[in-house]
Design a protein around this motif. Structure first.
Motif, PDB file in Angstrom:
ATOM      1  N   TRP A  62       0.709  -1.319  -0.127  1.00 34.05           N
ATOM      2  CA  TRP A  62      -0.138  -0.163   0.066  1.00 34.05           C
ATOM      3  C   TRP A  62       0.787   1.216   0.059  1.00 34.05           C
ATOM      4  N   THR A  63       0.210   2.255  -0.520  1.00 35.14           N
ATOM      5  CA  THR A  63       0.803   3.556  -0.507  1.00 35.14           C
ATOM      6  C   THR A  63       0.085   4.372   0.314  1.00 35.14           C
ATOM      7  N   THR A  64       0.652   5.088   1.133  1.00 31.86           N
ATOM      8  CA  THR A  64      -0.092   5.941   2.083  1.00 31.86           C
ATOM      9  C   THR A  64      -0.482   7.311   1.638  1.00 31.86           C
ATOM     10  N   VAL A  65      -1.502   8.108   2.193  1.00 30.84           N
ATOM     11  CA  VAL A  65      -1.756   9.251   1.510  1.00 30.84           C
ATOM     12  C   VAL A  65      -0.478  10.132   1.699  1.00 30.84           C
ATOM     13  N   PHE A  66       0.490   9.853   2.275  1.00 33.00           N
ATOM     14  CA  PHE A  66       1.791  10.591   2.331  1.00 33.00           C
ATOM     15  C   PHE A  66       2.780  10.282   1.166  1.00 33.00           C
ATOM     16  N   ASN A  67       2.395   9.142   0.462  1.00 32.89           N
ATOM     17  CA  ASN A  67       3.080   8.925  -0.689  1.00 32.89           C
ATOM     18  C   ASN A  67       4.150   7.895  -0.284  1.00 32.89           C
ATOM     19  N   ASP A  68       4.181   7.207   0.916  1.00 31.70           N
ATOM     20  CA  ASP A  68       5.261   6.382   1.275  1.00 31.70           C
ATOM     21  C   ASP A  68       4.743   5.001   0.821  1.00 31.70           C
ATOM     22  N   HIS A  69       5.627   3.946   0.351  1.00 34.10           N
ATOM     23  CA  HIS A  69       4.849   2.726  -0.198  1.00 34.10           C
ATOM     24  C   HIS A  69       5.566   1.580   0.580  1.00 34.10           C
ATOM     25  N   PHE A  70       4.798   0.735   1.229  1.00 37.75           N
ATOM     26  CA  PHE A  70       5.134  -0.479   1.830  1.00 37.75           C
ATOM     27  C   PHE A  70       4.829  -1.597   1.306  1.00 37.75           C
ATOM     28  N   GLU A  71       5.954  -2.567   0.824  1.00 33.77           N
ATOM     29  CA  GLU A  71       5.648  -3.829   0.282  1.00 33.77           C
ATOM     30  C   GLU A  71       6.878  -4.549   0.575  1.00 33.77           C
ATOM     31  N   ILE A  72       6.563  -6.074   0.854  1.00 26.86           N
ATOM     32  CA  ILE A  72       7.546  -6.877   0.846  1.00 26.86           C
ATOM     33  C   ILE A  72       8.541  -7.113  -0.595  1.00 26.86           C
ATOM     34  N   THR A  73       9.563  -7.434  -0.706  1.00 33.70           N
ATOM     35  CA  THR A  73      10.185  -7.484  -1.935  1.00 33.70           C
ATOM     36  C   THR A  73       9.514  -8.684  -2.584  1.00 33.70           C
ATOM     37  N   LYS A  74       9.807  -8.828  -4.042  1.00 32.15           N
ATOM     38  CA  LYS A  74       9.186  -9.901  -4.762  1.00 32.15           C
ATOM     39  C   LYS A  74      10.051 -11.050  -4.567  1.00 32.15           C
ATOM     40  N   GLU A  75      11.409 -10.946  -4.215  1.00 34.78           N
ATOM     41  CA  GLU A  75      12.155 -12.145  -3.814  1.00 34.78           C
ATOM     42  C   GLU A  75      11.612 -12.777  -2.664  1.00 34.78           C
ATOM     43  N   THR A  76      11.017 -12.054  -1.599  1.00 35.94           N
ATOM     44  CA  THR A  76      10.526 -12.803  -0.608  1.00 35.94           C
ATOM     45  C   THR A  76       9.230 -13.256  -0.906  1.00 35.94           C
ATOM     46  N   ARG A  77       8.465 -12.624  -1.596  1.00 41.11           N
ATOM     47  CA  ARG A  77       7.329 -13.333  -2.146  1.00 41.11           C
ATOM     48  C   ARG A  77       7.448 -14.674  -2.764  1.00 41.11           C
ATOM     49  N   VAL A  78       8.409 -14.722  -3.907  1.00 41.56           N
ATOM     50  CA  VAL A  78       8.622 -15.948  -4.383  1.00 41.56           C
ATOM     51  C   VAL A  78       9.197 -17.111  -3.697  1.00 41.56           C
ATOM     52  N   VAL A  79      10.004 -16.598  -2.432  1.00 40.67           N
ATOM     53  CA  VAL A  79      10.464 -17.889  -1.381  1.00 40.67           C
ATOM     54  C   VAL A  79       9.082 -18.334  -0.928  1.00 40.67           C
ATOM     55  N   LEU A  80       8.020 -17.399  -0.539  1.00 44.66           N
ATOM     56  CA  LEU A  80       7.345 -17.734   0.245  1.00 44.66           C
ATOM     57  C   LEU A  80       6.151 -18.557  -0.496  1.00 44.66           C
ATOM     58  N   GLU A  81       6.061 -18.245  -1.740  1.00 42.40           N
ATOM     59  CA  GLU A  81       5.123 -19.202  -2.840  1.00 42.40           C
ATOM     60  C   GLU A  81       5.831 -20.509  -3.120  1.00 42.40           C
ATOM     61  N   LYS A  82       7.088 -20.671  -2.991  1.00 41.50           N
ATOM     62  CA  LYS A  82       8.121 -21.978  -3.232  1.00 41.50           C
ATOM     63  C   LYS A  82       7.615 -22.770  -2.232  1.00 41.50           C
ATOM     64  N   LYS A  83       7.459 -22.085  -0.971  1.00 37.36           N
ATOM     65  CA  LYS A  83       7.055 -23.022   0.492  1.00 37.36           C
ATOM     66  C   LYS A  83       5.313 -23.378   0.289  1.00 37.36           C
ATOM     67  N   ALA A  84       4.682 -22.916  -0.799  1.00 34.86           N
ATOM     68  CA  ALA A  84       3.404 -23.180  -0.665  1.00 34.86           C
ATOM     69  C   ALA A  84       2.587 -22.376   0.011  1.00 34.86           C
ATOM     70  N   HIS A  85       3.189 -21.180   0.368  1.00 32.96           N
ATOM     71  CA  HIS A  85       2.126 -20.088   1.126  1.00 32.96           C
ATOM     72  C   HIS A  85       1.334 -19.566   0.117  1.00 32.96           C
ATOM     73  N   VAL A  86      -0.113 -19.056   0.421  1.00 32.55           N
ATOM     74  CA  VAL A  86      -0.789 -18.667  -0.375  1.00 32.55           C
ATOM     75  C   VAL A  86      -0.780 -17.256   0.175  1.00 32.55           C
ATOM     76  N   LEU A  87      -0.439 -16.173  -0.963  1.00 37.24           N
ATOM     77  CA  LEU A  87      -0.294 -14.741  -0.664  1.00 37.24           C
ATOM     78  C   LEU A  87      -1.447 -13.937  -1.042  1.00 37.24           C
ATOM     79  N   ARG A  88      -1.592 -12.881   0.091  1.00 35.28           N
ATOM     80  CA  ARG A  88      -2.515 -12.071  -0.425  1.00 35.28           C
ATOM     81  C   ARG A  88      -2.117 -10.535  -0.105  1.00 35.28           C
ATOM     82  N   PRO A  89      -1.827  -9.703  -0.987  1.00 28.93           N
ATOM     83  CA  PRO A  89      -1.648  -8.450  -0.551  1.00 28.93           C
ATOM     84  C   PRO A  89      -2.801  -7.479  -0.015  1.00 28.93           C
ATOM     85  N   ILE A  90      -2.315  -6.730   1.028  1.00 26.69           N
ATOM     86  CA  ILE A  90      -3.512  -5.952   1.509  1.00 26.69           C
ATOM     87  C   ILE A  90      -2.928  -4.552   1.780  1.00 26.69           C
TER      88      ILE A  90
END
Length: 123
Positions: A62-90
């Motif tokens: 998400w990007t705040t109203v102050f234009n700061d963006h918070f998100e885990i890296t794509k590399e972290t998401r790939v590692v989690l998916e390889k471990k069979a985690h179902v991911l959902r951005p919020i």
């Protein structure tokens, strides 16, 4: 708010807490585990949430109203998916407040989470 007080040799060295409904504990613990970072970086680090039921890993994207963006890296998401985690951005997450006495210093450092436009102050 889930305040956590960190002791070292019987003395208070940090206090951290968060707001954010069911994600409060995760938000508080993640900032605490990032204690090896500087206090601002610990609060700014993107967060991951898992409540076990449902079996879904939610992560900040998400990007705040102050234009700061918070998100885990794509590399972290790939590692989690390889471990069979179902991911959902919020959009949203916990808001943390952190006060720490950095090693070797007598002064306290306070960080108020910029996700909500916070600024630390103390008297």
């Amino acid at each position: 708010m889930t305040p956590t007080i960190v002791l070292q040799d019987g003395k208070v060295t940090a206090a951290v807490g968060a707001s954010g409904g069911v994600n409060i504990i995760a938000g508080t613990i993640e900032v605490y585990f990032f204690l090896k970072m500087d206090p601002l970086s610990a609060v700014l680090a993107p967060r991951i949430y898992h409540q076990l039921i449902p079996n879904v890993v939610s992560y900040e994207n998400w990007t705040t109203v102050f234009n700061d963006h918070f998100e885990i890296t794509k590399e972290t998401r790939v590692v989690l998916e390889k471990k069979a985690h179902v991911l959902r951005p919020i959009v949203g997450g916990t808001i943390s407040q952190f006060v720490v006495q950095e090693s070797g210093m007598s002064e306290l450092v306070a960080v108020s989470d910029p996700r909500k436009g916070g600024t630390p102050s103390g008297y």
